[in-house]
Design an enzyme around this catalytic site. Structure first.
Site, PDB file in Angstrom:
ATOM      1  N   SER A  75       0.833  -1.198   0.000  1.00  0.00           N
ATOM      2  CA  SER A  75       0.000   0.000   0.000  1.00  0.00           C
ATOM      3  C   SER A  75       0.870   1.251   0.000  1.00  0.00           C
ATOM      4  O   SER A  75       2.027   1.224   0.438  1.00  0.00           O
ATOM      5  CB  SER A  75      -0.915   0.017   1.225  1.00  0.00           C
ATOM      6  OG  SER A  75      -1.819   1.112   1.166  1.00  0.00           O
ATOM      7  N   ASP A  76       0.302   2.320  -0.496  1.00  0.00           N
ATOM      8  CA  ASP A  76       0.989   3.613  -0.449  1.00  0.00           C
ATOM      9  C   ASP A  76      -0.053   4.718  -0.471  1.00  0.00           C
ATOM     10  O   ASP A  76      -1.142   4.553  -1.041  1.00  0.00           O
ATOM     11  CB  ASP A  76       1.944   3.781  -1.630  1.00  0.00           C
ATOM     12  CG  ASP A  76       2.912   4.939  -1.399  1.00  0.00           C
ATOM     13  OD1 ASP A  76       3.883   4.753  -0.636  1.00  0.00           O
ATOM     14  OD2 ASP A  76       2.682   6.033  -1.936  1.00  0.00           O
ATOM     15  N   GLN A  77       0.281   5.828   0.172  1.00  0.00           N
ATOM     16  CA  GLN A  77      -0.628   6.980   0.208  1.00  0.00           C
ATOM     17  C   GLN A  77       0.121   8.232  -0.196  1.00  0.00           C
ATOM     18  O   GLN A  77       1.245   8.479   0.268  1.00  0.00           O
ATOM     19  CB  GLN A  77      -1.200   7.159   1.609  1.00  0.00           C
ATOM     20  CG  GLN A  77      -2.224   8.289   1.699  1.00  0.00           C
ATOM     21  CD  GLN A  77      -2.772   8.447   3.109  1.00  0.00           C
ATOM     22  OE1 GLN A  77      -2.077   8.927   3.986  1.00  0.00           O
ATOM     23  NE2 GLN A  77      -4.002   8.013   3.318  1.00  0.00           N
TER      24      GLN A  77
END
Length: 200
Positions: A75-77
């Protein structure tokens, strides 16, 4: 005759984020955390949503290469102010600059998730987009008090909505309520189920 039960594949969260770990713990499913070795630098001109998706996939693939039998979540934001990606501040000074820039603005947060299993060839990914509106009456003193209290220097855009950061906002709009914390759990559950892990 008893029915044979095929054991589930191991589940790995490809992240060192405590926020993501706490979210995956909600699933009551055994998992481990493995740090992905990925360069998170943006490509020049890369849009925030594309950056988040590329990094989520890269993290999942990097860990899956080391654990091919496992189902891996990456995941990445990336926070997005007027089309410009804003990363994690890292320092108090940079956090102040970010929050001043976001005052009175609509800020988009792009939270990408990817689920990969190298052994089965399973790959799915998606991006949740969260629209936040920061208070226009947010004073420099309020920003300083918030940062001293929360020290959110490891959060995209310095905004930690699950804590005191909620007081910085006028509104949050999202179809996946945990996405702003760092992992869109509705999407994650859907992909993990599709990869072969039973939930709940």
């Amino acid at each position: 005759m008893s029915e044979l039960h095929t054991p589930q594949r191991p589940l790995i969260l490809g992240s060192t984020s405590r926020y993501r770990r706490e979210l995956v713990e909600r699933l009551h499913t055994p998992f481990t955390c493995v740090a992905p070795d990925v360069d998170e630098a943006p490509i020049p001109g890369e849009a925030p949503g594309a950056l988040a998706l590329r990094l989520a996939l890269a993290k999942a693939h990097a860990v899956a290469a080391l654990h091919p039998e496992a189902i891996v979540i990456g995941s990445d934001q990336v926070s997005d102010l007027n089309g410009q990606p804003m990363g994690k501040p890292g320092t108090h000074k940079r956090a102040v600059e970010m929050l001043r820039a976001m005052r009175g603005q609509t800020v988009m947060f792009h939270t990408a998730v990817a689920v990969v299993c190298k052994a089965t060839g399973f790959v799915q990914s998606d991006v949740a987009v969260i629209r936040t509106m920061f208070r226009s009456d947010l004073s420099d003193d309020a920003i300083e008090r918030y940062l001293r209290a929360e020290q959110p220097y490891d959060c995209a855009g310095s905004a930690k909505s699950e804590g005191l950061g909620i007081s910085l906002l006028d509104a949050i709009h999202s179809d996946d309520p945990t996405a702003l914390i760092g992992l869109p759990m509705i999407r994650t559950c859907r992909m993990v189920r599709a990869a072969g892990i039973e939930l709940p």
